[in-house]
Design a protein around this motif. Structure first.
Motif, mmCIF file in Angstrom:
data_model
loop_
_atom_site.group_PDB
_atom_site.id
_atom_site.type_symbol
_atom_site.label_atom_id
_atom_site.label_comp_id
_atom_site.label_asym_id
_atom_site.label_seq_id
_atom_site.Cartn_x
_atom_site.Cartn_y
_atom_site.Cartn_z
ATOM 1 N N ARG A 106 48.657 23.071 46.894
ATOM 2 C CA ARG A 106 48.532 24.503 47.197
ATOM 3 C C ARG A 106 49.068 24.785 48.599
ATOM 4 N NH1 ARG A 106 42.931 27.226 45.542
ATOM 5 N NH2 ARG A 106 42.055 25.906 47.177
ATOM 6 N N LEU A 132 55.333 35.527 47.076
ATOM 7 C CA LEU A 132 54.403 36.381 47.819
ATOM 8 C C LEU A 132 54.256 37.764 47.196
ATOM 9 C CD1 LEU A 132 55.252 35.611 51.571
ATOM 10 C CD2 LEU A 132 53.708 34.422 50.005
ATOM 11 N N ILE A 164 48.437 29.499 47.098
ATOM 12 C CA ILE A 164 49.560 29.599 46.157
ATOM 13 C C ILE A 164 49.803 28.222 45.556
ATOM 14 C CG2 ILE A 164 52.026 30.133 45.938
ATOM 15 C CD1 ILE A 164 51.660 31.834 48.538
ATOM 16 N N THR A 169 47.920 34.531 53.319
ATOM 17 C CA THR A 169 47.853 34.724 51.869
ATOM 18 C C THR A 169 46.653 33.982 51.294
ATOM 19 O OG1 THR A 169 49.138 32.748 51.305
ATOM 20 C CG2 THR A 169 50.371 34.766 51.784
ATOM 21 N N GLU A 170 46.313 34.328 50.078
ATOM 22 C CA GLU A 170 45.418 33.480 49.297
ATOM 23 C C GLU A 170 46.215 32.240 48.876
ATOM 24 O OE1 GLU A 170 42.372 33.699 48.966
ATOM 25 O OE2 GLU A 170 41.774 35.788 49.213
ATOM 26 N N THR A 174 50.957 37.881 45.391
ATOM 27 C CA THR A 174 49.873 37.130 46.025
ATOM 28 C C THR A 174 49.060 38.033 46.942
ATOM 29 O OG1 THR A 174 51.197 35.097 45.976
ATOM 30 C CG2 THR A 174 49.318 35.140 47.474
ATOM 31 N N GLU A 175 47.749 37.952 46.820
ATOM 32 C CA GLU A 175 46.880 38.764 47.676
ATOM 33 C C GLU A 175 46.919 38.259 49.116
ATOM 34 O OE1 GLU A 175 42.946 39.046 46.181
ATOM 35 O OE2 GLU A 175 43.544 39.891 44.240
#
Length: 327
Positions: free
Chosen positions: A176, A101, A130, A127-128, A104-105
């Motif tokens: 993801r 994280l 991952i 989060t976006e 991560t945006e």
């Protein structure tokens, strides 16, 4: 007088014969001497050659011992290499677990709910996506919602409570993750790419209902069925070149794209697409939506009301694209 003359003639004759016999003997003597000298020379030459061979052999042995060509030198070299490799191996330090994280945006005001919707909630943050590998463990350190996706296709959301840290569930069909959490956890939450010592597994508080769980990545061994579109459809009226269907359902010019004719579709059927493409869903002539597929192979979603589809695909994927109706 005659006797004297005869006597002298006989003496001359005898002397002449004696000289003729003496000359061959002298030649033979000279020849024998030359042969003896030649033999001596050959003997000396052979002796010198033997000495040179012994010298060369001695030098060769010495050279072999000095340049590492002998088995002993090879063994010593291998031992040295093994020692060096062993030392290098001893110096290697396992990579420390990382917090995924950290780089991560985050998107404030949203979370992924149990239906896979990007749901607006003012007190939530997500989060976006991952990257995720189901072959390894992951630990979430605070109360959160972990949503699994295959590409853009939602699979499920698990809820993990405050009694963490938790080793999250392994979902082989996913590639993801999206992590959602509330404001109190935003400074403490981490997603570690390993199972930490204090973490435990199997702590899902809640999860997506079975009827809403997505299928994720198809099992290629089970992808048997009817090919609705493939190499046999690349001629005639089945494919249009130089255009594609955009997100609004409009045909737009694009020299690198192809678009198929109308293909029958049923929301109750199972379909798999094998190459990246855009799939546009229609009910009759009424456009419903266009969905992009980047992770393939992938199941087509169930779009209620749709009865046919069009596929827009790039020239690079021309030889890889198939639409399979699973039996």
């Amino acid at each position: 007088m005659r006797r004297i003359i005869l006597t002298l003639m006989m003496l001359f004759t005898i002397a002449a014969c004696s000289n003729e016999e003496a000359e061959p003997n002298e030649d033979m003597t000279n020849s024998e001497n030359e042969n003896e000298e030649t033999a001596d020379t050959e003997t000396d030459t052979e002796s010198e050659a033997a000495d040179e061979e012994e010298t060369d052999e001695s030098a060769s042995v010495s050279s072999s011992r000095g340049n590492g060509n002998t088995e002993d030198d090879e063994s010593d070299s291998e031992d040295s290499e093994e020692t060096t490799e062993g030392a290098a191996s001893d110096d290697e330090v396992p990579a420390e677990p990382a917090d995924l994280l950290a780089d991560t945006e985050r998107v404030e005001g949203y979370w992924i709910n149990y239906s896979g919707e990007d749901d607006a909630r003012s007190h939530m943050t997500r989060t976006e996506p991952i990257e995720y590998n189901s072959d390894q463990d992951y630990t979430v350190t605070a109360a959160s919602y972990v949503s699994y996706f295959y590409g853009n296709e939602f699979i499920k959301t698990n809820n993990y409570g405050h009694d963490g840290p938790h080793v999250i569930e392994k979902v082989p069909e996913a590639n993801r993750l999206v992590i959602s959490f509330s404001e109190p956890e935003q400074d403490d939450i981490e997603l570690i790419d390993a199972a930490t010592d204090e973490a435990s597994a199997g702590n899902e508080v809640n999860t997506t209902p079975d009827e809403l769980i997505g299928r994720g990545q198809p099992n290629e061994e089970e992808m048997s069925g009817t090919i609705m579109f493939g190499q046999d459809f690349l001629s005639g009226d089945e494919v249009y070149t130089g255009e594609r269907i955009d997100s609004e359902g409009e045909f737009v010019e694009d020299p690198d794209y192809y678009v198929t004719g109308a293909l029958p579709y049923s929301a109750s059927g199972d379909y798999v697409i094998t190459a990246p493409a855009f799939v546009s869903f229609y009910n009759g002539r009424n456009f419903i939506e266009t969905i992009e597929f980047t992770s393939v192979p992938a199941y087509l979603p169930q779009v209620n009301g749709a009865n046919y589809i069009n596929i827009s695909f790039h020239d690079d994927n021309l030889l890889d694209l198939n639409i399979i109706e699973i039996e």
